[in-house]
Design a protein around this motif. Structure first.
Motif, mmCIF file in Angstrom:
data_model
loop_
_atom_site.group_PDB
_atom_site.id
_atom_site.type_symbol
_atom_site.label_atom_id
_atom_site.label_comp_id
_atom_site.label_asym_id
_atom_site.label_seq_id
_atom_site.Cartn_x
_atom_site.Cartn_y
_atom_site.Cartn_z
ATOM 1 N N ILE A 1 3.026 -0.656 -27.329
ATOM 2 C CA ILE A 1 3.811 -0.065 -26.153
ATOM 3 C C ILE A 1 4.185 1.339 -26.717
ATOM 4 C CG2 ILE A 1 6.330 -0.137 -25.592
ATOM 5 C CD1 ILE A 1 6.103 -3.246 -25.431
ATOM 6 N N PRO B 1 0.847 -0.565 -16.188
ATOM 7 C CA PRO B 1 1.341 0.016 -17.093
ATOM 8 C C PRO B 1 -0.113 1.219 -17.332
ATOM 9 C CG PRO B 1 1.495 -2.103 -18.048
ATOM 10 C CD PRO B 1 0.897 -2.264 -16.809
ATOM 11 N N ASP C 1 -3.925 -2.924 -13.582
ATOM 12 C CA ASP C 1 -3.201 -3.102 -14.750
ATOM 13 C C ASP C 1 -2.007 -1.729 -14.574
ATOM 14 O OD1 ASP C 1 -3.294 -3.619 -18.055
ATOM 15 O OD2 ASP C 1 -2.116 -2.078 -17.435
ATOM 16 N N ALA D 1 1.324 3.789 -26.406
ATOM 17 C CA ALA D 1 1.140 3.918 -24.883
ATOM 18 C C ALA D 1 2.148 5.010 -24.449
ATOM 19 C CB ALA D 1 1.221 2.797 -24.155
ATOM 20 N N ALA E 1 0.594 5.394 -16.810
ATOM 21 C CA ALA E 1 0.379 6.271 -18.073
ATOM 22 C C ALA E 1 -0.621 7.143 -17.615
ATOM 23 C CB ALA E 1 0.067 5.310 -19.435
ATOM 24 N N THR F 1 1.436 8.907 -23.265
ATOM 25 C CA THR F 1 1.729 9.224 -21.788
ATOM 26 C C THR F 1 2.460 10.617 -21.843
ATOM 27 O OG1 THR F 1 1.971 6.892 -21.266
ATOM 28 C CG2 THR F 1 3.115 8.513 -19.910
#
Lengths: 82, 82
Positions: free
Chosen positions: A7, A59, A57, A10, A63, A14
């Motif tokens: 996480i 996320p 997906d 990610a 992102a 981002t």
């Protein structure tokens, strides 16, 4: 533990190009930016966005929408200011 | 189909910073590079590498060893040449 590291990766992945996009656009100092690198990276995040949309997906989609936007600003600044 | 798009994204994401690393090191023209962006990106690829090692994902490990190396060169050039 792996989940939190994933996480964190990610989230940093981002937001990390926002300062570069801001700097390139506001300073017009883009001579040191590599166009091949930024075009390949634009392709990379666009492919990840398409992949995220295909596999559904969320996320990955969020992102990469953010990353595509930042990298588009960087590439546009590079093409405009040289 | 998704698999090929994911593989293409992974390959471009792995090699895309090599031209920027080469340009930064050979031209010393690093004033337009954002240090916060490149430090955050170094953190990002380092976290992905750690994540890959924890979950034992070989493609993730190989891709991020290459990315960490290229981004380390970029950050070193930025710190050295300003």
């Amino acid at each position: 533990m792996e989940l939190y590291i994933g996480i964190a990766a990610a989230i940093f992945g981002t937001v990390c190009w926002i300062p570069q996009a801001w700097k390139a656009w506001s300073s017009r100092d883009t001579s040191g930016l590599s166009l091949p690198s930024n075009l390949m990276f634009l392709l990379t995040v666009s492919l990840w966005l398409i992949y995220g949309l295909m596999v559904g997906d969320l996320p990955l989609i969020l992102a990469n929408v953010c990353a595509v936007t930042a990298v588009l600003v960087i590439v546009t600044a590079k093409l405009k200011f040289g």
